[in-house]
Structures are given as structure tokens and as C-alpha cells.
Design a protein around this motif. Sequence first.
Motif, PDB file in Angstrom:
ATOM      1  N   ALA A  96      -6.197  -0.205  -3.760  1.00  0.00           N
ATOM      2  CA  ALA A  96      -7.206   0.843  -3.914  1.00  0.00           C
ATOM      3  C   ALA A  96      -7.025   1.956  -2.883  1.00  0.00           C
ATOM      4  O   ALA A  96      -7.110   3.145  -3.208  1.00  0.00           O
ATOM      5  CB  ALA A  96      -8.607   0.248  -3.809  1.00  0.00           C
ATOM      6  N   SER A  97      -6.754   1.571  -1.644  1.00  0.00           N
ATOM      7  CA  SER A  97      -6.608   2.584  -0.595  1.00  0.00           C
ATOM      8  C   SER A  97      -5.351   3.424  -0.802  1.00  0.00           C
ATOM      9  O   SER A  97      -5.363   4.654  -0.651  1.00  0.00           O
ATOM     10  CB  SER A  97      -6.588   1.930   0.787  1.00  0.00           C
ATOM     11  N   GLY A  98      -4.239   2.765  -1.143  1.00  0.00           N
ATOM     12  CA  GLY A  98      -3.006   3.497  -1.396  1.00  0.00           C
ATOM     13  C   GLY A  98      -3.135   4.408  -2.610  1.00  0.00           C
ATOM     14  O   GLY A  98      -2.664   5.542  -2.608  1.00  0.00           O
ATOM     15  N   TRP A 123      -7.734  -4.311  -2.082  1.00  0.00           N
ATOM     16  CA  TRP A 123      -8.115  -3.254  -1.149  1.00  0.00           C
ATOM     17  C   TRP A 123      -6.914  -2.401  -0.756  1.00  0.00           C
ATOM     18  O   TRP A 123      -7.027  -1.181  -0.608  1.00  0.00           O
ATOM     19  CB  TRP A 123      -8.772  -3.842   0.098  1.00  0.00           C
ATOM     20  N   ARG A 124      -5.761  -3.036  -0.579  1.00  0.00           N
ATOM     21  CA  ARG A 124      -4.557  -2.277  -0.256  1.00  0.00           C
ATOM     22  C   ARG A 124      -4.164  -1.373  -1.427  1.00  0.00           C
ATOM     23  O   ARG A 124      -3.772  -0.221  -1.238  1.00  0.00           O
ATOM     24  CB  ARG A 124      -3.400  -3.220   0.071  1.00  0.00           C
ATOM     25  N   ARG A 148       0.808  -1.211   0.000  1.00  0.00           N
ATOM     26  CA  ARG A 148       0.000   0.000   0.000  1.00  0.00           C
ATOM     27  C   ARG A 148       0.846   1.267   0.000  1.00  0.00           C
ATOM     28  O   ARG A 148       0.515   2.247  -0.672  1.00  0.00           O
ATOM     29  CB  ARG A 148      -0.935   0.014   1.209  1.00  0.00           C
ATOM     30  N   LEU A 158      -5.939   5.687  -3.810  1.00  0.00           N
ATOM     31  CA  LEU A 158      -6.833   6.792  -3.464  1.00  0.00           C
ATOM     32  C   LEU A 158      -6.077   7.918  -2.765  1.00  0.00           C
ATOM     33  O   LEU A 158      -6.227   9.101  -3.111  1.00  0.00           O
ATOM     34  CB  LEU A 158      -7.963   6.284  -2.565  1.00  0.00           C
ATOM     35  N   LEU A 159      -5.245   7.559  -1.799  1.00  0.00           N
ATOM     36  CA  LEU A 159      -4.480   8.574  -1.077  1.00  0.00           C
ATOM     37  C   LEU A 159      -3.497   9.294  -1.996  1.00  0.00           C
ATOM     38  O   LEU A 159      -3.352  10.519  -1.946  1.00  0.00           O
ATOM     39  CB  LEU A 159      -3.736   7.932   0.091  1.00  0.00           C
TER      40      LEU A 159
END
Length: 213
Positions: free
Chosen positions: A143-145, A140-141, A112, A147-148
Motif C-alpha cells: 500500500a505504501s509503495g 502495508w508495504r 515496497r 501510494l508513492l
Amino acid sequence: MDPLASLVDWIALYGALGLFAAGLAERLVPALPSHGMLVAIGMAAVGDSWSLPTAFIMTTCGSVFASVALFLVVRAVGQDLSVKLLYGSGRLLGLPPRRIDKMLTSFRARDRNLSLIAQIIPTVRFVAPLAAALVHLNAWRFASGTLLGIALWNGLFLAAGYTAAQSIPDLNASALAIKVLLLVIAVETLSVLIWRVLGRTTWRRTPSKDQAC
């Protein structure tokens, strides 16, 4: 002549949907000057085209959607085609195979965190979804990384355009984009150096872990 302002005028015709499409395009069309387009969109937020929060949310949503969709597509097409697509895209963007190899190694080690960092390195950000899919990074990792990272990238240039337009009325968006480009090149150079340091650290740690096993 201000081609970026003309592009923003076209985006404004479609409102929020146009902003979402702009976010999609900046991730899927490497030739499109992402930083310049975002600066121009930020400048337009000073007028009545849209609010700065709307521009940030819609362009970020579009960029994240494109990145995650590409990640999922590459995971679905299989290993062999994914490798060809990754290295082929890297050649078009001027990324040597050796640098891509280091990126894959770094993704395996830092998942991430590297997804976030990859989004703020201009050339790497286009192939990051391909690399992440190739090493089977958790969706999910990723996508979250992503997004940030995209939120940081988009927010920075939107805010720069917005601030510049407030400070200097009738500012030429394309001229400002060129100045920002010079800054981006300097930051990219620094980012590449950081990426190489991270890659070397990973390469050093990996043999040590193998020997311990």
C-alpha cells in the motif's frame, strides 16, 4: 473534436466524487488512457472545475483504493485462481509470461520499492497488485509503495496538463494527450530496460544465496 474534454465535462458533473471515480476507472479499465485523462483533468483545474490539489488528492485516493482492493481480493481467492488471473491479464496487456515471472521474482526481493516502480510503468502497473498478492507481499508495504508510485504518476500528468493549459489557452486536450503518449512510450521503453536490469540482478543474487545456505 476533443473527446477527452467531453470526458472531463462528465467528470465535472459529479465534482470530487467524479474525480475519485476517474481514479478508480484508470486502474480497473486498461483501455482508458490514464495519462490522457489525467492531463485533461489537470487542464480543467485551470478553470473553475476544481483545484489542482483537489484533483490530485481525489484521483490518487481513487487509484490507490482500486489497487489495494484488487490486491486484497486476489489474496482472498486462492493461489490457483490468482495465477490464472495474473497470466491471463498479462496476455491481454501484451506482457509475456517470462516478463511476469521476472516481475514476481523482483517483487519477492524488493517488495515496497518494486511496488513504487511498478506504478510508473504503463503496462506493468495494471498487473502489479495481482503479482504482489501472488507472492504474499506485506499489505502495508504494498500500500505504501503503491501510494508513492501513484502519487508520482498522477501528479506528473496533472501538473503537465495544468501547466500546458496556463501556457496555451484553448489547447485541445486530446491533441496534447497524443503528444504526451509519445513521451510515455519513450519513458516506458526506458523503464522496461531498467526493469530487465533489476530482474537480471535478482536472478544472479538468488542462486548465490541458495548456494550459501
